[in-house]
Design a protein around this motif. Structure first.
Motif, PDB file in Angstrom:
ATOM      1  N   VAL A 183     -49.712  31.327  -9.363  1.00  0.00           N
ATOM      2  CA  VAL A 183     -50.565  30.377  -8.654  1.00  0.00           C
ATOM      3  C   VAL A 183     -50.529  30.644  -7.152  1.00  0.00           C
ATOM      4  O   VAL A 183     -51.579  30.678  -6.477  1.00  0.00           O
ATOM      5  CB  VAL A 183     -50.136  28.923  -8.949  1.00  0.00           C
ATOM      6  N   VAL A 184     -49.323  30.844  -6.602  1.00  0.00           N
ATOM      7  CA  VAL A 184     -49.188  31.101  -5.164  1.00  0.00           C
ATOM      8  C   VAL A 184     -49.912  32.387  -4.779  1.00  0.00           C
ATOM      9  O   VAL A 184     -50.613  32.449  -3.748  1.00  0.00           O
ATOM     10  CB  VAL A 184     -47.700  31.178  -4.763  1.00  0.00           C
ATOM     11  N   THR A 185     -49.775  33.417  -5.597  1.00  0.00           N
ATOM     12  CA  THR A 185     -50.445  34.697  -5.315  1.00  0.00           C
ATOM     13  C   THR A 185     -51.960  34.521  -5.268  1.00  0.00           C
ATOM     14  O   THR A 185     -52.629  35.024  -4.349  1.00  0.00           O
ATOM     15  CB  THR A 185     -50.072  35.731  -6.389  1.00  0.00           C
ATOM     16  N   LYS A 186     -52.510  33.809  -6.262  1.00  0.00           N
ATOM     17  CA  LYS A 186     -53.959  33.588  -6.287  1.00  0.00           C
ATOM     18  C   LYS A 186     -54.427  32.796  -5.068  1.00  0.00           C
ATOM     19  O   LYS A 186     -55.483  33.080  -4.486  1.00  0.00           O
ATOM     20  CB  LYS A 186     -54.348  32.863  -7.574  1.00  0.00           C
ATOM     21  N   LEU A 187     -53.645  31.795  -4.664  1.00  0.00           N
ATOM     22  CA  LEU A 187     -54.014  30.982  -3.502  1.00  0.00           C
ATOM     23  C   LEU A 187     -53.997  31.816  -2.221  1.00  0.00           C
ATOM     24  O   LEU A 187     -54.887  31.694  -1.362  1.00  0.00           O
ATOM     25  CB  LEU A 187     -53.059  29.794  -3.371  1.00  0.00           C
ATOM     26  N   ILE A 188     -52.997  32.658  -2.073  1.00  0.00           N
ATOM     27  CA  ILE A 188     -52.887  33.490  -0.858  1.00  0.00           C
ATOM     28  C   ILE A 188     -54.032  34.510  -0.801  1.00  0.00           C
ATOM     29  O   ILE A 188     -54.692  34.676   0.235  1.00  0.00           O
ATOM     30  CB  ILE A 188     -51.527  34.211  -0.807  1.00  0.00           C
ATOM     31  N   LEU A 189     -54.276  35.194  -1.916  1.00  0.00           N
ATOM     32  CA  LEU A 189     -55.344  36.187  -1.943  1.00  0.00           C
ATOM     33  C   LEU A 189     -56.702  35.555  -1.685  1.00  0.00           C
ATOM     34  O   LEU A 189     -57.540  36.099  -0.946  1.00  0.00           O
ATOM     35  CB  LEU A 189     -55.347  36.927  -3.292  1.00  0.00           C
ATOM     36  N   GLY A 190     -56.906  34.375  -2.285  1.00  0.00           N
ATOM     37  CA  GLY A 190     -58.164  33.665  -2.059  1.00  0.00           C
ATOM     38  C   GLY A 190     -58.303  33.236  -0.609  1.00  0.00           C
ATOM     39  O   GLY A 190     -59.385  33.333  -0.011  1.00  0.00           O
ATOM     40  N   GLY A 203     -52.464  44.743   8.312  1.00  0.00           N
ATOM     41  CA  GLY A 203     -51.574  43.571   8.307  1.00  0.00           C
ATOM     42  C   GLY A 203     -51.678  42.730   7.057  1.00  0.00           C
ATOM     43  O   GLY A 203     -51.019  41.686   6.945  1.00  0.00           O
ATOM     44  N   PHE A 204     -52.527  43.166   6.083  1.00  0.00           N
ATOM     45  CA  PHE A 204     -52.752  42.374   4.868  1.00  0.00           C
ATOM     46  C   PHE A 204     -51.460  42.128   4.099  1.00  0.00           C
ATOM     47  O   PHE A 204     -51.126  40.994   3.778  1.00  0.00           O
ATOM     48  CB  PHE A 204     -53.772  43.088   3.979  1.00  0.00           C
ATOM     49  N   HIS A 205     -50.726  43.177   3.779  1.00  0.00           N
ATOM     50  CA  HIS A 205     -49.514  43.049   2.970  1.00  0.00           C
ATOM     51  C   HIS A 205     -48.431  42.265   3.703  1.00  0.00           C
ATOM     52  O   HIS A 205     -47.684  41.509   3.072  1.00  0.00           O
ATOM     53  CB  HIS A 205     -49.003  44.439   2.581  1.00  0.00           C
ATOM     54  N   LYS A 206     -48.394  42.417   5.026  1.00  0.00           N
ATOM     55  CA  LYS A 206     -47.407  41.665   5.798  1.00  0.00           C
ATOM     56  C   LYS A 206     -47.735  40.173   5.767  1.00  0.00           C
ATOM     57  O   LYS A 206     -46.841  39.326   5.608  1.00  0.00           O
ATOM     58  CB  LYS A 206     -47.376  42.170   7.238  1.00  0.00           C
ATOM     59  N   LEU A 207     -49.045  39.831   5.908  1.00  0.00           N
ATOM     60  CA  LEU A 207     -49.469  38.432   5.833  1.00  0.00           C
ATOM     61  C   LEU A 207     -49.170  37.837   4.460  1.00  0.00           C
ATOM     62  O   LEU A 207     -48.675  36.716   4.339  1.00  0.00           O
ATOM     63  CB  LEU A 207     -50.974  38.329   6.116  1.00  0.00           C
ATOM     64  N   THR A 211     -46.467  34.788   3.868  1.00  0.00           N
ATOM     65  CA  THR A 211     -46.986  33.530   3.316  1.00  0.00           C
ATOM     66  C   THR A 211     -46.306  33.193   1.984  1.00  0.00           C
ATOM     67  O   THR A 211     -45.940  32.038   1.731  1.00  0.00           O
ATOM     68  CB  THR A 211     -48.504  33.617   3.109  1.00  0.00           C
ATOM     69  N   PHE A 212     -46.136  34.197   1.132  1.00  0.00           N
ATOM     70  CA  PHE A 212     -45.503  33.973  -0.175  1.00  0.00           C
ATOM     71  C   PHE A 212     -44.064  33.498  -0.008  1.00  0.00           C
ATOM     72  O   PHE A 212     -43.641  32.510  -0.621  1.00  0.00           O
ATOM     73  CB  PHE A 212     -45.532  35.261  -1.004  1.00  0.00           C
ATOM     74  N   GLN A 213     -43.299  34.196   0.833  1.00  0.00           N
ATOM     75  CA  GLN A 213     -41.893  33.831   1.034  1.00  0.00           C
ATOM     76  C   GLN A 213     -41.752  32.450   1.659  1.00  0.00           C
ATOM     77  O   GLN A 213     -40.855  31.685   1.291  1.00  0.00           O
ATOM     78  CB  GLN A 213     -41.209  34.893   1.903  1.00  0.00           C
ATOM     79  N   ALA A 214     -42.634  32.134   2.600  1.00  0.00           N
ATOM     80  CA  ALA A 214     -42.579  30.822   3.249  1.00  0.00           C
ATOM     81  C   ALA A 214     -42.926  29.718   2.264  1.00  0.00           C
ATOM     82  O   ALA A 214     -42.311  28.639   2.272  1.00  0.00           O
ATOM     83  CB  ALA A 214     -43.529  30.794   4.444  1.00  0.00           C
ATOM     84  N   THR A 215     -43.938  29.963   1.405  1.00  0.00           N
ATOM     85  CA  THR A 215     -44.316  28.970   0.383  1.00  0.00           C
ATOM     86  C   THR A 215     -43.183  28.766  -0.608  1.00  0.00           C
ATOM     87  O   THR A 215     -42.855  27.632  -0.986  1.00  0.00           O
ATOM     88  CB  THR A 215     -45.582  29.430  -0.360  1.00  0.00           C
TER      89      THR A 215
END
Length: 245
Positions: A183-190, A203-207, A211-215
């Motif tokens: 779910v988190v992955t889909k939300l971030i990519l979207g 910077g895509f992979h860094k963002l 974001t994933f680690q912070a979530t």
């Protein structure tokens, strides 16, 4: 060849209006009989109805080896007794527990059940459980003093059940964690697509990773229960912060 072991008169108690079953004859294969019982004067013993049981749920150590090795049968000349057995033992897998007034140990309780057109019986085999407990204590090097006396087949079964329960809990936890990650992955990519950040961006992979680690850290204590709306709000807040120019 069968030999008569004893004859019972069984009281069914108040639940059955005080009815007594008479001439309940217990017969056994003479090869399994104790020779000391042969030739003795026949005595009618008293028994009391205890309950009905589902034979599929009776512990194996209570039933074996009686149901496998011994050929025990129950006969009667009483029409009342015959009618009772035909009525109560018509259900498959049902047994009747009878307590013998003069019994003790393995002779204290007997179980009657229907096997095709015959009524058969066996004694609860308590000694077999004691032998299994002794083997378990020997295998796992348990002492015979203190709480170790309690560590036998019951403990082994309980530990096995607890182990299976823990495995199921771990499997459920893993499934929920995987669902959380998806779910988190889909939300971030979207969210990144909506902000026009292509996956070819340096910077895509860094963002995504930040974001994933912070979530994940923000919801570290509630992976199993966090609602979708809260996850969405967390991801949006982080993306606004990380993509702020």
């Amino acid at each position: 060849m069968l030999e008569k072991v004893q004859v019972l008169r069984i009281g069914l108690g108040l639940k059955h209006n005080g009815i007594k079953l008479r001439d309940v004859q217990l017969w056994r294969d003479e090869q399994t009989m104790n020779n000391g019982n042969q030739g003795e004067k026949e005595i009618t013993l008293k028994g009391e109805f205890i309950s009905y049981i589902d034979l599929r749920k009776v512990p194996l150590w209570l039933m074996l080896p009686a149901t496998m090795k011994e050929k025990n049968f129950c006969f009667t000349n009483s029409t009342t007794t015959l009618a009772y057995f035909n009525s109560k033992l018509r259900y498959r897998h049902r047994g009747i527990i009878i307590e013998l007034a003069d019994g003790n140990g393995d002779d204290k309780f007997i179980v009657m059940y229907k096997d095709q057109n015959n009524v058969r019986w066996f004694c609860f085999n308590i000694k077999l459980k004691e032998n299994i407990d002794a083997q378990i204590r020997e295998k796992y090097k348990l002492n015979d003093d203190g709480d170790d006396k309690k560590k036998g087949i019951d403990t082994a079964i309980r530990q096995s059940q607890e182990s299976k329960l823990n495995i199921r809990r771990n499997a459920d936890s893993i499934k929920k964690k995987v669902h959380f990650n998806e779910v988190v992955t889909k939300l971030i990519l979207g969210g990144l697509r909506l902000r026009g950040v292509p996956n070819t961006n340096s910077g895509f992979h860094k963002l995504y990773k930040m974001t994933f680690q912070a979530t994940e850290f923000a919801h570290r204590d509630d992976h199993d229960t966090v609602p979708f709306e809260e996850l969405q709000e967390t991801v949006e807040t982080l993306l606004k912060l990380f993509t702020k120019s």
